[in-house]
Scaffold this motif. Structure first.
Motif, PDB file in Angstrom:
ATOM      1  N   ARG A 109     -16.143 -12.734  -0.311  1.00 14.88           N
ATOM      2  CA  ARG A 109     -14.873 -13.413  -0.587  1.00 14.88           C
ATOM      3  C   ARG A 109     -13.755 -12.435  -0.956  1.00 14.88           C
ATOM      4  NH1 ARG A 109     -15.264 -18.539   0.226  1.00 14.88           N
ATOM      5  NH2 ARG A 109     -17.061 -19.755  -0.366  1.00 14.88           N
ATOM      6  N   GLY A 110     -13.924 -11.181  -0.560  1.00 15.28           N
ATOM      7  CA  GLY A 110     -12.915 -10.167  -0.826  1.00 15.28           C
ATOM      8  C   GLY A 110     -13.043  -9.036   0.171  1.00 15.28           C
ATOM      9  N   GLU A 111     -12.127  -8.082   0.068  1.00 16.92           N
ATOM     10  CA  GLU A 111     -12.079  -6.971   1.007  1.00 16.92           C
ATOM     11  C   GLU A 111     -12.264  -5.645   0.274  1.00 16.92           C
ATOM     12  OE1 GLU A 111      -8.789  -7.465   3.988  1.00 16.92           O
ATOM     13  OE2 GLU A 111      -8.202  -8.981   2.512  1.00 16.92           O
ATOM     14  N   PHE A 112     -12.955  -4.719   0.945  1.00 17.16           N
ATOM     15  CA  PHE A 112     -13.250  -3.411   0.373  1.00 17.16           C
ATOM     16  C   PHE A 112     -12.836  -2.299   1.319  1.00 17.16           C
ATOM     17  CE2 PHE A 112     -15.872  -6.218  -2.002  1.00 17.16           C
ATOM     18  CZ  PHE A 112     -15.928  -5.647  -3.265  1.00 17.16           C
ATOM     19  N   PHE A 113     -12.234  -1.275   0.750  1.00 14.20           N
ATOM     20  CA  PHE A 113     -11.834  -0.076   1.486  1.00 14.20           C
ATOM     21  C   PHE A 113     -12.351   1.138   0.718  1.00 14.20           C
ATOM     22  CE2 PHE A 113      -8.703  -3.391   2.076  1.00 14.20           C
ATOM     23  CZ  PHE A 113      -8.512  -3.413   3.444  1.00 14.20           C
ATOM     24  N   LEU A 114     -12.533   2.244   1.392  1.00 17.43           N
ATOM     25  CA  LEU A 114     -12.832   3.495   0.696  1.00 17.43           C
ATOM     26  C   LEU A 114     -11.570   3.908  -0.040  1.00 17.43           C
ATOM     27  CD1 LEU A 114     -14.759   3.508   3.353  1.00 17.43           C
ATOM     28  CD2 LEU A 114     -15.125   5.866   2.662  1.00 17.43           C
ATOM     29  N   SER A 115     -11.709   4.335  -1.279  1.00 20.75           N
ATOM     30  CA  SER A 115     -10.522   4.675  -2.074  1.00 20.75           C
ATOM     31  C   SER A 115      -9.736   5.828  -1.470  1.00 20.75           C
ATOM     32  CB  SER A 115     -10.926   5.008  -3.514  1.00 20.75           C
ATOM     33  OG  SER A 115     -11.809   6.115  -3.539  1.00 20.75           O
ATOM     34  N   SER A 116     -10.424   6.730  -0.792  1.00 22.40           N
ATOM     35  CA  SER A 116      -9.770   7.901  -0.206  1.00 22.40           C
ATOM     36  C   SER A 116      -9.245   7.655   1.204  1.00 22.40           C
ATOM     37  CB  SER A 116     -10.750   9.074  -0.183  1.00 22.40           C
ATOM     38  OG  SER A 116     -11.923   8.699   0.532  1.00 22.40           O
ATOM     39  N   MET A 117      -9.591   6.524   1.799  1.00 18.59           N
ATOM     40  CA  MET A 117      -9.161   6.198   3.150  1.00 18.59           C
ATOM     41  C   MET A 117      -7.646   5.963   3.164  1.00 18.59           C
ATOM     42  SD  MET A 117     -10.983   3.323   5.496  1.00 18.59           S
ATOM     43  CE  MET A 117      -9.962   1.889   5.587  1.00 18.59           C
ATOM     44  N   THR A 118      -6.989   6.415   4.207  1.00 16.21           N
ATOM     45  CA  THR A 118      -5.541   6.248   4.304  1.00 16.21           C
ATOM     46  C   THR A 118      -5.195   4.877   4.876  1.00 16.21           C
ATOM     47  OG1 THR A 118      -5.226   8.620   4.622  1.00 16.21           O
ATOM     48  CG2 THR A 118      -3.431   7.189   5.340  1.00 16.21           C
ATOM     49  N   VAL A 120      -2.912   3.140   6.964  1.00 18.50           N
ATOM     50  CA  VAL A 120      -2.016   3.641   8.002  1.00 18.50           C
ATOM     51  C   VAL A 120      -0.617   3.033   7.915  1.00 18.50           C
ATOM     52  CG1 VAL A 120      -3.836   4.276   9.618  1.00 18.50           C
ATOM     53  CG2 VAL A 120      -2.900   1.984   9.689  1.00 18.50           C
ATOM     54  N   ASP A 121      -0.499   1.844   7.361  1.00 20.18           N
ATOM     55  CA  ASP A 121       0.818   1.200   7.255  1.00 20.18           C
ATOM     56  C   ASP A 121       1.782   1.992   6.374  1.00 20.18           C
ATOM     57  OD1 ASP A 121      -0.164  -0.840   8.824  1.00 20.18           O
ATOM     58  OD2 ASP A 121      -0.562  -2.177   7.140  1.00 20.18           O
ATOM     59  N   VAL A 122       1.246   2.666   5.354  1.00 20.65           N
ATOM     60  CA  VAL A 122       2.114   3.371   4.404  1.00 20.65           C
ATOM     61  C   VAL A 122       1.809   4.861   4.264  1.00 20.65           C
ATOM     62  CG1 VAL A 122       2.664   1.316   3.056  1.00 20.65           C
ATOM     63  CG2 VAL A 122       0.679   2.683   2.451  1.00 20.65           C
ATOM     64  N   GLY A 123       0.727   5.324   4.890  1.00 16.13           N
ATOM     65  CA  GLY A 123       0.392   6.745   4.826  1.00 16.13           C
ATOM     66  C   GLY A 123      -0.086   7.220   3.470  1.00 16.13           C
ATOM     67  N   LYS A 124      -0.663   6.329   2.688  1.00 15.50           N
ATOM     68  CA  LYS A 124      -1.212   6.674   1.368  1.00 15.50           C
ATOM     69  C   LYS A 124      -2.670   6.248   1.309  1.00 15.50           C
ATOM     70  CE  LYS A 124       3.055   5.892  -1.270  1.00 15.50           C
ATOM     71  NZ  LYS A 124       3.235   7.075  -2.068  1.00 15.50           N
ATOM     72  N   SER A 125      -3.428   6.891   0.428  1.00 17.69           N
ATOM     73  CA  SER A 125      -4.809   6.457   0.207  1.00 17.69           C
ATOM     74  C   SER A 125      -4.773   5.043  -0.363  1.00 17.69           C
ATOM     75  CB  SER A 125      -5.525   7.399  -0.757  1.00 17.69           C
ATOM     76  OG  SER A 125      -4.969   7.277  -2.051  1.00 17.69           O
ATOM     77  N   PHE A 126      -5.864   4.303  -0.173  1.00 18.25           N
ATOM     78  CA  PHE A 126      -5.894   2.926  -0.670  1.00 18.25           C
ATOM     79  C   PHE A 126      -5.749   2.856  -2.180  1.00 18.25           C
ATOM     80  CE2 PHE A 126      -7.018   1.569   3.538  1.00 18.25           C
ATOM     81  CZ  PHE A 126      -6.422   0.328   3.608  1.00 18.25           C
ATOM     82  N   VAL A 127      -6.319   3.803  -2.909  1.00 16.06           N
ATOM     83  CA  VAL A 127      -6.183   3.757  -4.358  1.00 16.06           C
ATOM     84  C   VAL A 127      -4.717   3.923  -4.772  1.00 16.06           C
ATOM     85  CG1 VAL A 127      -6.627   6.198  -4.894  1.00 16.06           C
ATOM     86  CG2 VAL A 127      -7.322   4.412  -6.519  1.00 16.06           C
ATOM     87  N   ASP A 128      -3.943   4.673  -4.009  1.00 18.16           N
ATOM     88  CA  ASP A 128      -2.507   4.802  -4.292  1.00 18.16           C
ATOM     89  C   ASP A 128      -1.721   3.611  -3.750  1.00 18.16           C
ATOM     90  OD1 ASP A 128      -2.862   7.246  -5.604  1.00 18.16           O
ATOM     91  OD2 ASP A 128      -2.657   8.379  -3.742  1.00 18.16           O
ATOM     92  N   PHE A 129      -2.058   3.172  -2.544  1.00 16.93           N
ATOM     93  CA  PHE A 129      -1.405   2.016  -1.941  1.00 16.93           C
ATOM     94  C   PHE A 129      -1.543   0.775  -2.824  1.00 16.93           C
ATOM     95  CE2 PHE A 129      -2.190  -1.743   0.874  1.00 16.93           C
ATOM     96  CZ  PHE A 129      -0.870  -1.991   1.221  1.00 16.93           C
ATOM     97  N   PHE A 130      -2.711   0.578  -3.415  1.00 23.49           N
ATOM     98  CA  PHE A 130      -2.951  -0.583  -4.266  1.00 23.49           C
ATOM     99  C   PHE A 130      -2.034  -0.608  -5.490  1.00 23.49           C
ATOM    100  CE2 PHE A 130      -7.642  -1.740  -3.118  1.00 23.49           C
ATOM    101  CZ  PHE A 130      -7.215  -2.214  -1.896  1.00 23.49           C
TER     102      PHE A 130
END
Length: 159
Positions: A109-118, A120-130
């Motif tokens: 019931r949720g979504e998971f990404f690698l924290s270090s994965m970029t 692509v919409d914003v060019g930041k890692s997911f931990v930073d994008f979040f």
């Protein structure tokens, strides 16, 4: 400890103040599993956290409308730290991003990404994008959960 949500000018819901706020899963439940739907989402978070911990993941970051003032969030968003994760033990669903991450949403019931994965919409890692509010572009907070020491998961593994 999870701080109180704060209003963010231009955002429809209150959000966490900027930063990665360390909390355990029991604190997340107390703060955010506040109605039947949110408790159902929390159950998926527990299942996913347990599977990630079994694969060697030590930390996840929780985001999305689940950690906001939105009364009925659609799901939760999370990213996980890949350091120390055994790819053989890792449930392949965590690496399945097809069909809008349908398999992850079905399983947890949720979504998971690698924290270090970029992202692509914003060019930041997911931990930073979040840590960027999607409505305003302003800084907001996320929850950092240490899976390796979380009392709720430790009790679950021991039972």
């Amino acid at each position: 400890m999870i701080p109180a949500l704060v209003p963010l000018n231009g955002s429809p819901w209150s959000v966490l103040p900027p930063g990665a706020h360390t909390a355990n899963l029991e604190e997340v439940a107390s703060a955010f599993a506040t109605n039947a739907w949110r408790r159902e989402l929390f159950g998926g978070l527990i299942l996913a956290s347990s599977k990630l911990k079994e694969a060697g993941c030590t930390k996840i970051f929780l985001d999305g409308s689940y950690v906001s003032g939105k009364p009925i969030p659609g799901d939760f968003d999370a990213c996980w730290d890949p350091a120390g994760v055994d790819p053989v033990t890792l449930d392949p669903v965590f690496l399945d991003f097809s069909n809008g991450r349908a398999a992850q949403k079905s399983a947890f019931r949720g979504e998971f990404f690698l924290s270090s994965m970029t992202c692509v919409d914003v060019g930041k890692s997911f931990v930073d994008f979040f840590q960027i509010d999607r409505f305003t572009g302003q800084a907001k907070g996320i929850i950092a959960i240490q899976l390796s020491t979380d009392p709720l998961l430790f009790a679950k593994v021991q039972s």
